[in-house]
Motif scaffolding. Sequence first.
Motif, mmCIF file in Angstrom:
data_model
loop_
_atom_site.group_PDB
_atom_site.id
_atom_site.type_symbol
_atom_site.label_atom_id
_atom_site.label_comp_id
_atom_site.label_asym_id
_atom_site.label_seq_id
_atom_site.Cartn_x
_atom_site.Cartn_y
_atom_site.Cartn_z
ATOM 1 N N LYS A 2 0.822 -1.201 0.000
ATOM 2 C CA LYS A 2 0.000 0.000 0.000
ATOM 3 C C LYS A 2 0.866 1.265 0.000
ATOM 4 N N ILE A 3 1.967 1.242 0.748
ATOM 5 C CA ILE A 3 2.834 2.422 0.789
ATOM 6 C C ILE A 3 3.523 2.650 -0.552
ATOM 7 N N ILE A 4 3.891 1.566 -1.230
ATOM 8 C CA ILE A 4 4.511 1.707 -2.559
ATOM 9 C C ILE A 4 3.493 2.279 -3.547
ATOM 10 N N ASP A 5 2.254 1.786 -3.476
ATOM 11 C CA ASP A 5 1.215 2.300 -4.373
ATOM 12 C C ASP A 5 0.969 3.789 -4.152
ATOM 13 N N ARG A 6 0.875 4.195 -2.907
ATOM 14 C CA ARG A 6 0.630 5.618 -2.611
ATOM 15 C C ARG A 6 1.815 6.486 -2.996
ATOM 16 N N LEU A 12 3.665 10.214 -9.417
ATOM 17 C CA LEU A 12 3.058 10.352 -10.732
ATOM 18 C C LEU A 12 2.256 11.654 -10.835
ATOM 19 N N ILE A 13 1.545 12.010 -9.785
ATOM 20 C CA ILE A 13 0.812 13.271 -9.761
ATOM 21 C C ILE A 13 1.798 14.436 -9.801
ATOM 22 N N PHE A 14 2.872 14.346 -9.022
ATOM 23 C CA PHE A 14 3.905 15.389 -9.049
ATOM 24 C C PHE A 14 4.482 15.535 -10.456
ATOM 25 N N ILE A 47 13.991 9.666 -12.689
ATOM 26 C CA ILE A 47 13.958 8.201 -12.702
ATOM 27 C C ILE A 47 12.838 7.687 -11.805
ATOM 28 N N LEU A 48 12.676 8.272 -10.617
ATOM 29 C CA LEU A 48 11.613 7.847 -9.708
ATOM 30 C C LEU A 48 10.230 8.099 -10.293
ATOM 31 N N ILE A 49 10.048 9.229 -10.957
ATOM 32 C CA ILE A 49 8.755 9.517 -11.590
ATOM 33 C C ILE A 49 8.482 8.512 -12.702
ATOM 34 N N TRP A 55 5.073 1.461 -12.544
ATOM 35 C CA TRP A 55 4.416 0.740 -11.467
ATOM 36 C C TRP A 55 2.889 0.872 -11.575
ATOM 37 N N CYS A 56 2.403 2.034 -11.976
ATOM 38 C CA CYS A 56 0.964 2.288 -12.040
ATOM 39 C C CYS A 56 0.299 1.625 -13.245
ATOM 40 N N PHE A 57 1.062 1.009 -14.143
ATOM 41 C CA PHE A 57 0.467 0.245 -15.241
ATOM 42 C C PHE A 57 -0.410 -0.889 -14.714
ATOM 43 N N LYS A 58 -0.115 -1.375 -13.529
ATOM 44 C CA LYS A 58 -0.886 -2.489 -12.980
ATOM 45 C C LYS A 58 -2.343 -2.123 -12.760
ATOM 46 N N TYR A 59 -2.655 -0.840 -12.673
ATOM 47 C CA TYR A 59 -4.035 -0.415 -12.438
ATOM 48 C C TYR A 59 -4.921 -0.598 -13.663
ATOM 49 N N TYR A 60 -4.353 -0.876 -14.820
ATOM 50 C CA TYR A 60 -5.167 -1.152 -15.999
ATOM 51 C C TYR A 60 -5.939 -2.464 -15.856
ATOM 52 N N SER A 61 -5.460 -3.357 -15.021
ATOM 53 C CA SER A 61 -6.142 -4.638 -14.862
ATOM 54 C C SER A 61 -7.304 -4.557 -13.877
#
Length: 73
Positions: A2-6, A12-14, A47-49, A55-61
């Motif tokens: 959960k912390i990695i996702d947040r 990503l928002i930044f 690089i982090l962005i 990492w957020c590609f997983k939300y497509y599923s």
Amino acid sequence: MKIIDRTALTLLIFGGIHLLLIGLFQFNIVETLLGELDQWGVRIIYILIGLSALWCFKYYSFTPRGGSRLKDR
């Protein structure tokens, strides 16, 4: 996880706001705060962005409860 996702979502928002500022005002907030692109601080942020976006590609599923809204189309 959960912390990695947040963290990924926050970065990503930044990154999106950063690109908005560049597009509208030609203002690069990362280079303003951390220096030129040649310095490691700026490269690490970029690089982090980028990793956050991957990492957020997983939300497509993820689909809404009951299946996909596009199931019958």
